[in-house]
Write a protein that holds these residues in place. Sequence first.
Motif, PDB file in Angstrom:
ATOM      1  N   VAL A   1      52.917  52.530  42.829  1.00  0.00           N
ATOM      2  CA  VAL A   1      53.651  53.564  43.572  1.00  0.00           C
ATOM      3  C   VAL A   1      52.624  54.554  44.111  1.00  0.00           C
ATOM      4  O   VAL A   1      51.772  55.039  43.362  1.00  0.00           O
ATOM      5  CB  VAL A   1      54.673  54.302  42.679  1.00  0.00           C
ATOM      6  N   TYR A   2      52.692  54.813  45.387  1.00  0.00           N
ATOM      7  CA  TYR A   2      51.729  55.705  46.041  1.00  0.00           C
ATOM      8  C   TYR A   2      52.469  56.876  46.681  1.00  0.00           C
ATOM      9  O   TYR A   2      53.535  56.703  47.246  1.00  0.00           O
ATOM     10  CB  TYR A   2      50.976  54.969  47.158  1.00  0.00           C
ATOM     11  N   GLU A   3      51.841  58.068  46.609  1.00  0.00           N
ATOM     12  CA  GLU A   3      52.344  59.207  47.364  1.00  0.00           C
ATOM     13  C   GLU A   3      51.435  59.398  48.571  1.00  0.00           C
ATOM     14  O   GLU A   3      50.243  59.096  48.507  1.00  0.00           O
ATOM     15  CB  GLU A   3      52.282  60.520  46.566  1.00  0.00           C
TER      16      GLU A   3
ATOM     17  N   PRO B   1      46.756  62.057  49.925  1.00  0.00           N
ATOM     18  CA  PRO B   1      46.187  61.307  51.042  1.00  0.00           C
ATOM     19  C   PRO B   1      47.109  61.346  52.247  1.00  0.00           C
ATOM     20  O   PRO B   1      48.327  61.501  52.099  1.00  0.00           O
ATOM     21  CB  PRO B   1      46.080  59.873  50.487  1.00  0.00           C
TER      22      PRO B   1
ATOM     23  N   ARG C   1      47.829  57.834  57.151  1.00  0.00           N
ATOM     24  CA  ARG C   1      46.911  56.786  57.603  1.00  0.00           C
ATOM     25  C   ARG C   1      46.009  56.286  56.489  1.00  0.00           C
ATOM     26  O   ARG C   1      45.786  55.094  56.332  1.00  0.00           O
ATOM     27  CB  ARG C   1      46.053  57.310  58.747  1.00  0.00           C
ATOM     28  N   ASN C   2      45.482  57.222  55.712  1.00  0.00           N
ATOM     29  CA  ASN C   2      44.515  56.816  54.696  1.00  0.00           C
ATOM     30  C   ASN C   2      45.137  56.075  53.526  1.00  0.00           C
ATOM     31  O   ASN C   2      44.471  55.288  52.860  1.00  0.00           O
ATOM     32  CB  ASN C   2      43.757  58.040  54.180  1.00  0.00           C
TER      33      ASN C   2
ATOM     34  N   TYR D   1      44.729  52.294  53.082  1.00  0.00           N
ATOM     35  CA  TYR D   1      43.503  51.712  52.540  1.00  0.00           C
ATOM     36  C   TYR D   1      43.644  51.477  51.034  1.00  0.00           C
ATOM     37  O   TYR D   1      42.953  50.641  50.458  1.00  0.00           O
ATOM     38  CB  TYR D   1      42.312  52.639  52.795  1.00  0.00           C
ATOM     39  N   GLU D   2      44.521  52.240  50.410  1.00  0.00           N
ATOM     40  CA  GLU D   2      44.692  52.127  48.953  1.00  0.00           C
ATOM     41  C   GLU D   2      45.673  51.026  48.561  1.00  0.00           C
ATOM     42  O   GLU D   2      45.615  50.506  47.459  1.00  0.00           O
ATOM     43  CB  GLU D   2      45.211  53.447  48.377  1.00  0.00           C
TER      44      GLU D   2
ATOM     45  N   GLU E   1      47.269  47.706  48.010  1.00  0.00           N
ATOM     46  CA  GLU E   1      46.734  46.349  47.897  1.00  0.00           C
ATOM     47  C   GLU E   1      47.832  45.296  47.820  1.00  0.00           C
ATOM     48  O   GLU E   1      47.548  44.104  47.807  1.00  0.00           O
ATOM     49  CB  GLU E   1      45.854  46.258  46.647  1.00  0.00           C
ATOM     50  N   GLU E   2      49.070  45.731  47.742  1.00  0.00           N
ATOM     51  CA  GLU E   2      50.173  44.792  47.609  1.00  0.00           C
ATOM     52  C   GLU E   2      50.596  44.309  49.008  1.00  0.00           C
ATOM     53  O   GLU E   2      50.475  45.040  49.985  1.00  0.00           O
ATOM     54  CB  GLU E   2      51.362  45.473  46.907  1.00  0.00           C
TER      55      GLU E   2
ATOM     56  N   GLU F   1      52.160  56.690  62.643  1.00  0.00           N
ATOM     57  CA  GLU F   1      51.014  56.721  61.723  1.00  0.00           C
ATOM     58  C   GLU F   1      50.869  55.426  60.926  1.00  0.00           C
ATOM     59  O   GLU F   1      49.764  55.034  60.575  1.00  0.00           O
ATOM     60  CB  GLU F   1      51.121  57.921  60.775  1.00  0.00           C
TER      61      GLU F   1
END
Lengths: 271, 193
Positions: free
Chosen positions: A49-51, A58, A61-62, A65-66, A68-69, A92
Amino acid sequence: MKAGAPSMRISGGSALVLAGHGSLFSPESALPIYQHAASLRNTGMFAAVYECFWKEEPSYRNVLYEVEEERVYLVPDFLSHGYFTREILPREFGLTGPVTRRNSSEIRYCEPPGRHPRMAEAIMAQAEKALAQTDCRDVALLLVGHGTDRNENSAETAWEQAERIRRSGRFAECGVAFLEQEPSVLGWRDLVGPRDLVVVPFFLSEGKHSYTDIPRRMGLACHPRDPGFRNPQTMEGGRRVYYAGTAGMAPTLDQVILAQVEAFDEAHPLV
Amino acid sequence: MKLIHWFESRLAQTPSPWTVGEVRIYPGYLLTHREDAPEDSRLRNLSGWEAFLDLVRFDAAGRFRPLRGAPGLQKGWRRGPLSIAELFSDLRVLYPGAVALLVAWEGKRLVPTPFPDTARRQTGLYEVTQRLPREDLPALVEQICVRGCLRHPLWHLPASQPDKQERLTLLCPEACHYFLHQARSRAAVKTAA
């Protein structure tokens, strides 16, 4: 998983990206996104899970890069559609539609949680928390959104949720008011009957609008950040006004996000 | 290779302790401010994601730090011992995207965005950044990015590929909103003049 959680089956290895607004000035703006992400990580339903934020790190856009799924559920952590969900996020993230395929990966662009029918439950939960032991069937609920004359979606979502609350029959009535469009919160006495009232700010995070702008325009003597603040406040004629936390800070909002992911998969079945 | 495996491998290839921005990583893994010694008994053990997030988002005076790369991380704490997954996760909070951007840069997949391209995407209050005089940009970069941030602004200052054996460099591929906010103020003053 919390009680009442959606009974969903997310295919293994999917990522969830929560895209919030964030702020350069108010630390509270990003707080619900961090909380939703932490809670959803704990469910173990997603590989990661990413914020990400428009104003903080972040960036939209950036963050890619994180990730990976290969399968990504992108959920705009907003209460309604608007400029950010319709223009900024698609641009974006390079979205081409609800499902964007790029090489071996795909981004599944979900609806904002504020639009889901379960959001009405979250709003009522915030109201009931403020009311504590008071019977909500005798109380009017006033949902106060931002609103803007430049975009109808913001107000439309508040009206939709208010209609769901009315249909639930759990409150005596439900009205809607806005800070920046009609009906203005300044005229709140004309929007609901002369009974006890619970106010729920229809915002994702707490901040100046919920702590200051709404209470001030309603003429409340005590604002939520004041040291002596407590519910209820008694106004003219002995009318009691309860002031709730914002809709987006409801503890069940993570479940609303999951419900939006599930709704997306129903509308766009996995291949 | 997964980012976490790349990171673990990078640590294994380079001498400890490892420095990233304002933090230092010790074998084990222990994480502290780089000016603190991990054996210092006065350091408070910091556990839980909320406490760590608060530490990262506010300076010692309690002021909000919207720019994670800006110097000013609080001192006096210690995290660990951490698993590599926990350490990786902590770095994501401290310096979002740092490892992923470095991996992309070393793999020649990171394409910096020149400032005019970033400014062209701005609308509303930030549209004025498109009118920032080109000659004003170096001074702003010097003030905000070089002196005010630990990330290297690839979008303005070309850099050779980082030395793969030496450092965990913090990179910035595009002007952030903090920069745009300052650029907006500068451009607005110029426009008014």
